[in-house]
Design a protein around this motif. Structure first.
Motif, short mmCIF file in Angstrom:
data_model
loop_
_atom_site.label_atom_id
_atom_site.label_comp_id
_atom_site.label_asym_id
_atom_site.label_seq_id
_atom_site.Cartn_x
_atom_site.Cartn_y
_atom_site.Cartn_z
N VAL A 122 0.83 -1.20 0.00
CA VAL A 122 0.00 0.00 0.00
C VAL A 122 0.87 1.25 0.00
CG1 VAL A 122 -1.59 1.37 1.43
CG2 VAL A 122 -2.04 -1.05 1.03
N ASN A 123 1.92 1.26 0.83
CA ASN A 123 2.80 2.43 0.89
C ASN A 123 3.51 2.66 -0.44
OD1 ASN A 123 2.09 2.92 3.54
ND2 ASN A 123 3.91 1.97 4.41
N ARG A 124 3.96 1.59 -1.07
CA ARG A 124 4.67 1.74 -2.35
C ARG A 124 3.75 2.28 -3.44
NH1 ARG A 124 8.98 -3.22 -3.16
NH2 ARG A 124 10.28 -2.67 -1.39
N LEU A 125 2.57 1.72 -3.52
CA LEU A 125 1.63 2.19 -4.54
C LEU A 125 1.19 3.62 -4.27
CD1 LEU A 125 -0.64 -0.89 -5.30
CD2 LEU A 125 0.79 0.36 -6.92
N THR A 126 1.00 3.95 -3.00
CA THR A 126 0.65 5.32 -2.65
C THR A 126 1.74 6.28 -3.12
OG1 THR A 126 -0.60 4.60 -0.71
CG2 THR A 126 0.12 6.89 -0.74
N GLU A 127 2.99 5.91 -2.88
CA GLU A 127 4.10 6.75 -3.34
C GLU A 127 4.10 6.93 -4.85
OE1 GLU A 127 8.91 6.44 -4.03
OE2 GLU A 127 8.03 5.22 -2.44
N LEU A 128 3.94 5.83 -5.59
CA LEU A 128 3.96 5.91 -7.05
C LEU A 128 2.84 6.80 -7.58
CD1 LEU A 128 4.73 2.22 -8.06
CD2 LEU A 128 6.22 4.20 -8.34
N VAL A 129 1.66 6.65 -7.03
CA VAL A 129 0.54 7.48 -7.48
C VAL A 129 0.79 8.94 -7.11
CG1 VAL A 129 -1.93 7.92 -7.20
CG2 VAL A 129 -1.09 5.58 -7.43
N ALA A 130 1.38 9.18 -5.93
CA ALA A 130 1.64 10.55 -5.50
C ALA A 130 2.67 11.24 -6.38
CB ALA A 130 2.10 10.57 -4.05
N VAL A 131 3.62 10.49 -6.95
CA VAL A 131 4.56 11.08 -7.89
C VAL A 131 3.80 11.66 -9.08
CG1 VAL A 131 6.45 10.62 -9.51
CG2 VAL A 131 6.51 9.61 -7.23
N ALA A 132 2.77 10.95 -9.52
CA ALA A 132 1.98 11.38 -10.68
C ALA A 132 0.98 12.47 -10.31
CB ALA A 132 1.26 10.19 -11.29
N ASP A 133 0.26 12.28 -9.18
CA ASP A 133 -0.74 13.26 -8.75
C ASP A 133 -1.06 13.01 -7.27
OD1 ASP A 133 -2.78 14.99 -8.25
OD2 ASP A 133 -4.06 14.35 -9.88
N PRO A 134 -0.57 13.86 -6.37
CA PRO A 134 -0.82 13.65 -4.94
C PRO A 134 -2.30 13.63 -4.57
CG PRO A 134 0.99 15.20 -5.25
CD PRO A 134 0.38 14.97 -6.61
N SER A 135 -3.13 14.41 -5.27
CA SER A 135 -4.56 14.42 -4.95
C SER A 135 -5.18 13.05 -5.18
CB SER A 135 -5.29 15.46 -5.80
OG SER A 135 -4.99 16.77 -5.40
N ALA A 136 -4.82 12.41 -6.28
CA ALA A 136 -5.34 11.07 -6.56
C ALA A 136 -4.82 10.08 -5.53
CB ALA A 136 -4.94 10.64 -7.96
N ALA A 137 -3.58 10.29 -5.07
CA ALA A 137 -3.01 9.38 -4.06
C ALA A 137 -3.79 9.46 -2.76
CB ALA A 137 -1.55 9.73 -3.82
N SER A 170 1.08 4.22 5.99
CA SER A 170 1.44 5.57 6.41
C SER A 170 1.08 6.61 5.36
CB SER A 170 2.95 5.65 6.69
OG SER A 170 3.35 6.98 6.94
N LEU A 171 0.41 7.67 5.82
CA LEU A 171 0.14 8.79 4.94
C LEU A 171 1.44 9.47 4.51
CD1 LEU A 171 -2.40 10.10 3.76
CD2 LEU A 171 -2.42 11.66 5.71
N GLY A 172 2.53 9.18 5.22
CA GLY A 172 3.83 9.68 4.81
C GLY A 172 4.23 9.20 3.43
N ALA A 173 3.63 8.12 2.95
CA ALA A 173 3.95 7.63 1.61
C ALA A 173 3.58 8.65 0.54
CB ALA A 173 3.23 6.31 1.35
N VAL A 174 2.52 9.43 0.77
CA VAL A 174 2.17 10.49 -0.17
C VAL A 174 3.28 11.53 -0.19
CG1 VAL A 174 0.47 12.26 -0.77
CG2 VAL A 174 -0.29 10.11 0.24
N ALA A 175 3.81 11.85 0.98
CA ALA A 175 4.90 12.82 1.07
C ALA A 175 6.15 12.32 0.33
CB ALA A 175 5.23 13.11 2.53
N VAL A 176 6.42 11.02 0.41
CA VAL A 176 7.56 10.47 -0.31
C VAL A 176 7.40 10.68 -1.81
CG1 VAL A 176 8.90 8.38 -0.81
CG2 VAL A 176 7.97 8.75 1.48
N GLY A 177 6.20 10.42 -2.32
CA GLY A 177 5.95 10.62 -3.74
C GLY A 177 6.14 12.07 -4.15
#
Length: 389
Positions: free
Chosen positions: A82-97, A262-269
């Motif tokens: 979940v954290n990895r996918l959240t990061e990948l999506v956040a790289v593309a668009d944090p709102s979608a993540a 972790s919601l921190g995964a969005v921050a990583v992205g």
């Protein structure tokens, strides 16, 4: 078996070794979705909504089933995945993540606490994209720890009637299922954690005539996250809408941080995106960058690595106190993301002062992470409460 470089092996809670696909493999698997998200990110920010093609692909891509058991059509996703996918999506668009993260969080709570009948009804729909889920917990004036919520649920023949209003609900107006927090009894004690006793969770479908959702909050960052309000007016639900033990929502909330997601995964992205934007700008300028610039890029890469490392560690739950590490991961990763965005702006220079430059959009998104639940200040309070007991 795939090469060791493609998979990380970590123990789950039973001690069995589980394999987590690498970020490169996950990116390849979801390349179409990630490309769509990236191509529409600027439009989504301007219009303050996820465009229809993005929503359609989110629902059809299979990614919504990540955190759902395979027996219900999902992918048995663990916290590291979940954290990895959240990061990948956040790289593309944090709102979608953020929208996806909330969907996965509700899916996980249903998996953990629902009755067999509730799982059979909800999880297949959440896995295949028919339903998108959202958490409706926060309220104006209730405080970040949800101790003083005013939404009530009272017993009526055959079920419950809910009245109240929820604020800052991510996915409001998009979701097909809401996880609503309501007060069902007067608290007998003040909880030292996240919330109070006497509160109960309810699963309420969006087509319930007593529920109205609006996504109209004009946010500075995370503008396409459909963050808005949910109103409950004589919203009647059956008894089987209750998720988990009646009056024990605080126990469910308290257990969330123990999962390692972790919601921190969005921050990583976001931090990774800032680094990529800085590198891309310098490459376009041509020629070899001066040593000082190269060293600053190395420091920026180190910030991204720091944020990723603590979020990965939280997901793997590889410390004696996984819950505290998850709280630390959100605090640290969100701070590092903001620092990464600021340094990327400095490296890009005057071009970063143009309103349309993407580094400004993700900088606004980065600031939002600290304010999302649990807010960073609440994370600090939850970490330090034990020190004053």
């Amino acid at each position: 078996m795939p090469a060791a470089t493609d998979l990380n092996q970590v123990p789950d809670q039973s001690g069995i070794r589980i394999e987590i696909p690498s970020r490169s493999r996950l990116a390849a698997r979801h390349a179409g979705l990630l490309s769509t998200l990236e191509n529409h990110a600027a439009q989504a920010d301007t219009e303050a909504r996820l465009p229809a093609p993005v929503l359609a692909q989110l629902r059809s891509s299979g990614i919504l089933g990540t955190a759902i058991p395979a027996e219900y059509g999902g992918h048995d996703g663990t916290a590291p995945l979940v954290n990895r996918l959240t990061e990948l999506v956040a790289v593309a668009d944090p709102s979608a993540a953020i929208v996806l993260y909330q969907h996965w969080a509700v899916s996980a709570r249903i998996t953990e606490w629902a009755t067999p009948q509730q799982r059979a009804h909800c999880l297949p729909r959440l896995a295949d994209g028919r339903w998108l889920a959202a958490s409706a917990w926060s309220e104006q004036g209730a405080g970040a720890d949800k101790s003083n919520i005013r939404t009530t649920a009272v017993r009526v023949p055959g079920g419950w009637r809910l009245d109240g209003a929820k604020a800052f609900t991510t996915g409001a107006g998009l979701a097909d299922l809401y996880l609503v927090l309501a007060r069902t009894a007067s608290p007998s004690r003040t909880d030292t954690g996240y919330g109070r006793d006497g509160q109960t969770f309810f699963l309420i479908e969006a087509d319930n005539p007593g529920l109205t959702a609006h996504d109209g909050l004009d946010l500075v960052g995370m503008r396409a996250s459909a963050t808005g309000t949910v109103h409950l007016r004589s919203c009647t639900v059956p008894d089987d809408a209750v998720l988990g033990p009646e009056g024990k929502a605080a126990d469910i909330i308290r257990g969330v941080r123990e999962t390692g997601a972790s919601l921190g995964a969005v921050a990583v992205g976001i931090a990774e995106s800032a680094y990529r934007l800085a590198c891309s700008h310098l490459e376009k300028r041509g020629g070899a960058a001066p040593q000082a610039v190269r060293h600053r890029l190395a420091d920026l890469a180190a910030r991204v690595a720091q944020a990723r490392a603590i979020v990965d560690s939280a997901g793997h739950r590889d410390t004696a106190d996984p819950g505290t590490l998850t709280l630390h991961s959100k605090i640290a990763a969100s701070a590092l993301a903001e620092e990464a965005c600021l340094e990327a702006q400095r490296l890009i220079g005057s071009a970063a002062f143009l309103r349309g430059h993407p580094v400004n959009r993700i900088s606004r998104d980065a600031r939002a992470i600290a304010l999302m639940g649990p807010t960073n200040d609440l994370c600090r309070e939850l970490v330090t409460t034990r020190w004053t007991d």
